[in-house]
Design an enzyme around this catalytic site. Structure first.
Site, short mmCIF file in Angstrom:
data_model
loop_
_atom_site.label_atom_id
_atom_site.label_comp_id
_atom_site.label_asym_id
_atom_site.label_seq_id
_atom_site.Cartn_x
_atom_site.Cartn_y
_atom_site.Cartn_z
N ARG A 174 21.08 33.03 -0.81
CA ARG A 174 20.11 32.12 -1.46
C ARG A 174 18.95 33.42 -1.38
O ARG A 174 18.94 33.97 -0.58
CB ARG A 174 20.34 30.90 -1.02
CG ARG A 174 21.10 29.64 -1.53
CD ARG A 174 21.06 28.80 -0.86
NE ARG A 174 22.44 27.75 -0.69
CZ ARG A 174 22.62 27.19 0.18
NH1 ARG A 174 21.74 26.91 1.06
NH2 ARG A 174 23.98 26.32 -0.05
N ARG A 267 17.98 20.38 -5.13
CA ARG A 267 17.98 21.50 -4.27
C ARG A 267 17.97 22.75 -5.21
O ARG A 267 17.25 23.48 -5.34
CB ARG A 267 18.79 21.59 -3.69
CG ARG A 267 18.34 22.48 -2.74
CD ARG A 267 19.51 22.48 -1.00
NE ARG A 267 21.00 23.12 -0.92
CZ ARG A 267 21.69 23.07 -0.26
NH1 ARG A 267 21.46 22.35 1.06
NH2 ARG A 267 23.15 23.22 -0.05
N ARG A 278 31.38 21.16 -4.08
CA ARG A 278 31.14 20.86 -2.35
C ARG A 278 30.65 19.29 -2.87
O ARG A 278 31.23 18.03 -1.70
CB ARG A 278 29.15 21.31 -2.30
CG ARG A 278 29.37 22.54 -2.42
CD ARG A 278 27.61 23.06 -1.61
NE ARG A 278 28.43 24.63 -1.29
CZ ARG A 278 27.32 25.14 -0.61
NH1 ARG A 278 26.16 23.95 -0.18
NH2 ARG A 278 27.83 26.36 -0.13
N1 ATP Z 1 15.85 11.65 3.71
C1 ATP Z 1 15.77 11.79 2.47
N2 ATP Z 1 15.25 11.90 1.82
C2 ATP Z 1 15.13 12.39 0.08
N3 ATP Z 1 15.81 13.63 0.24
C3 ATP Z 1 15.86 14.49 1.45
C4 ATP Z 1 15.97 14.08 2.58
N4 ATP Z 1 16.42 14.49 3.19
C5 ATP Z 1 17.11 16.04 2.78
N5 ATP Z 1 16.56 15.34 1.45
C6 ATP Z 1 16.52 16.76 0.22
O1 ATP Z 1 17.83 16.85 -0.08
C7 ATP Z 1 17.87 18.28 -0.07
C8 ATP Z 1 19.91 18.66 0.85
O2 ATP Z 1 18.86 18.68 1.79
P1 ATP Z 1 19.90 19.98 2.89
O3 ATP Z 1 19.56 21.37 2.60
O4 ATP Z 1 19.05 20.07 4.12
O5 ATP Z 1 20.88 19.69 3.17
P2 ATP Z 1 22.04 20.20 3.97
O6 ATP Z 1 22.57 19.20 4.66
O7 ATP Z 1 21.78 21.38 5.36
O8 ATP Z 1 23.12 20.99 3.18
P3 ATP Z 1 24.20 22.16 3.03
O9 ATP Z 1 25.04 21.74 4.01
O10 ATP Z 1 24.21 22.88 1.98
O11 ATP Z 1 23.18 23.02 3.33
C9 ATP Z 1 16.94 19.12 -0.02
O12 ATP Z 1 16.26 19.21 -1.64
C10 ATP Z 1 16.08 18.41 0.51
O13 ATP Z 1 14.18 18.49 0.72
N1 LIG Z 2 32.45 25.49 10.09
C1 LIG Z 2 31.22 25.63 9.94
N2 LIG Z 2 30.61 25.57 9.37
C2 LIG Z 2 29.78 26.21 8.89
C3 LIG Z 2 28.60 27.16 9.44
N3 LIG Z 2 28.08 27.14 9.31
C4 LIG Z 2 27.32 26.01 8.21
N4 LIG Z 2 28.29 25.45 7.64
C5 LIG Z 2 28.82 25.02 7.10
O1 LIG Z 2 29.01 25.21 5.62
C6 LIG Z 2 28.75 24.39 4.72
C7 LIG Z 2 27.83 24.90 3.33
O2 LIG Z 2 26.60 25.71 3.91
P1 LIG Z 2 25.57 26.34 3.03
O3 LIG Z 2 24.64 26.57 3.80
O4 LIG Z 2 26.58 27.78 2.53
O5 LIG Z 2 25.19 25.08 1.59
C8 LIG Z 2 27.85 22.78 5.54
O6 LIG Z 2 28.28 21.89 5.54
C9 LIG Z 2 27.02 23.52 6.50
O7 LIG Z 2 27.28 22.85 8.13
C10 LIG Z 2 29.52 27.47 10.41
O8 LIG Z 2 29.19 29.15 11.46
N5 LIG Z 2 30.71 27.10 10.26
#
Ligand code: ATP
Ligand SMILES: Nc1nc2c(ncn2[C@@H]2O[C@H](COP(=O)(O)O)[C@@H](O)[C@H]2O)c(=O)[nH]1
Length: 406
Positions: A174, A267, A278
């Site tokens: 990204r 996001r 997703r």
């Molecule tokens: N408790 C919350 N309330 C509202 N918005 C939230 C909260 N927690 C996270 N967010 C927002 O939700 C969006 C997604 O969060 P984040 O990128 O941390 O998700 P993620 O689980 O890591 O996703 P991915 O698995 O795709 O990487 C972001 O824009 C973040 O700022």
């Molecule tokens: N099994 C694994 N899942 C992983 C790993 N690193 C990230 N993730 C999961 O992929 C999705 C999507 O992530 P994104 O960065 O494309 O939004 C998310 O649920 C991560 O937890 C890994 O090493 N192994």
């Protein structure tokens, strides 16, 4: 616990004449377990390297095993002793204090599993780290639930306590993502080859791309003496649970599916098609995460502050315990050291100090509470010094502030 043995190439060759062509100038050890002799090392210009080969006495054949985990860096000498009939403790001389205790796992549960998967002879290196360390933390949950947000807060608040396991992925970066920081962005064919070579602790197809945690990613964090955090999907969490890596696993849920969709859209990092994919996958992930007993803890990320506070509670960061802080004790072994084993204690006699002078130093490496192991590091090492003039072996006493070099 096996007997410590002094290695003698000549003696071994007499016992096992089947082409045991060991270095005559040392630099090698041989450890026998049943029909197999594990030969470690070889020296070149005084530097001992840690290649491994196995003599199968029943077949009269040498085998070169697949070696998993990072190999120890070459050094000037080492000793080896068999522990628990499944791993060889390797003590490196004249090496940095955090690099002198290693384990070559030859028949541990992890190695047995890998032998089956890879259909090959397998051994695995695991570096020993002192102190208890803390279990790595697996954080899972559907895309957009807030895993990354929570992890970033944790790493910002406790930068010296937590380290992120940088995964590999075949998805495109990204806009703000940096290679080697957020992910190791890689090509599918390269990642597949590395998976076949046993370099991954776990991997999964997630939302149409390949993601995986390399063994090295976890080792790098452990080596920096930080608690490792893995952000992985539910399939990955299941693989980790089935592996010998002991972890705390936490599943993050959204307060509702509508809120999840809102966050994912908000996001602004995915196309509509990717968002739809997703969200479809999120339904299955939520079902599995909540119902399978796969996770140790489930947190609902409704209010971010509350969820973060609960995460800290799970990780004992709510003020009731001290921050994750590694022991500062260290050890440096001279080339002239020797080892012997008593119960679960390895006695290390230093023989000569680094200037070649006779030394009475005697260290004890207590292996009774080892944890973890390959893939990853072996935690729970307890090393302390004893004074041979005042202590008898049946009265081992821990000396405060060991004279072991830091
Ligand atoms: N408790 C919350 N309330 C509202 N918005 C939230 C909260 N927690 C996270 N967010 C927002 O939700 C969006 C997604 O969060 P984040 O990128 O941390 O998700 P993620 O689980 O890591 O996703 P991915 O698995 O795709 O990487 C972001 O824009 C973040 O700022
Ligand atoms: N099994 C694994 N899942 C992983 C790993 N690193 C990230 N993730 C999961 O992929 C999705 C999507 O992530 P994104 O960065 O494309 O939004 C998310 O649920 C991560 O937890 C890994 O090493 N192994």
């Amino acid at each position: 616990m096996g007997e410590a043995h002094e290695f003698s190439p000549e003696g071994l060759e007499a016992n096992f004449p089947v082409g045991l062509d060991l270095d005559s100038d040392g630099g090698q050890t041989a450890t026998t377990i049943g029909e197999k002799v594990y030969v470690i090392g070889g020296s070149d210009d005084g530097a001992v390297s840690f290649g491994v080969r196995i003599l199968d006495k029943s077949k009269g054949k040498w085998e070169i095993p697949m070696v998993l985990g990072m190999e120890p860096a070459p050094c000037r000498g080492y000793s080896a002793v068999l522990l628990n009939n499944d791993k060889i403790l390797v003590l490196k001389s004249d090496s940095a204090s955090d690099d002198c205790i290693w384990f070559l796992e030859v028949d541990t549960p992890f190695v047995k599993t890998q032998k089956k998967i890879l259909e090959s002879e397998v051994v695995a290196w695991s570096k020993g780290v002192k102190g208890d360390g803390s279990k790595p933390v697996v954080i899972s949950g559907p895309s957009g639930v807030g895993k990354g947000t929570l992890i970033n807060r944790l790493m910002d608040e406790y930068p010296s306590s937590f380290g992120f396991s940088v995964s590999h992925t075949t998805r495109a970066p990204r806009q703000k993502e940096k290679d080697g920081v957020h992910y190791h962005f890689t090509e599918r064919s390269i990642m597949k080859k590395d998976i076949e070579d046993g370099k991954f602790l776990e991997f999964a197809n997630v939302h149409g791309n390949l993601y995986g945690t390399s063994i090295e990613a976890v080792e790098v964090v452990t080596d920096s003496r930080k608690r490792c955090i893995l952000d992985i999907d539910v399939q990955g969490a299941r693989s980790v649970k089935a592996s010998s890596l002991e972890v705390i696993s936490i599943f993050i849920c959204p307060p509702s599916f509508e809120e999840l969709e809102k966050r994912l859209r908000g996001r602004g990092t995915e196309t509509e098609e990717q968002i739809q994919k997703r969200l479809r996958n999120a339904l299955a992930e939520l079902e599995q995460g909540k119902s399978s007993g796969l996770f140790d803890h489930i947190l609902v990320n409704d209010n971010l502050e509350t969820c973060y506070a609960n995460l800290k509670k799970i990780l004992d960061l709510d003020g009731s315990t001290k921050a994750v802080c590694p022991s500062s004790e260290s050890i440096k072994l001279p080339a002239g050291h020797s080892v012997s084993v008593m119960d679960q204690k390895v006695l290390i006699h230093c023989g000569k100090d680094e200037h070649g002078k006779a030394s009475n130093s005697l260290f004890v490496l207590d292996t009774s509470s080892l944890k973890g192991g390959a893939p990853g590091r072996t935690r729970g090492l307890n090393v302390y010094a004893i004074d041979p003039f005042t202590e008898r072996l049946n009265g081992l006493k821990q000396v405060e502030g060991p004279t072991i070099e830091s």
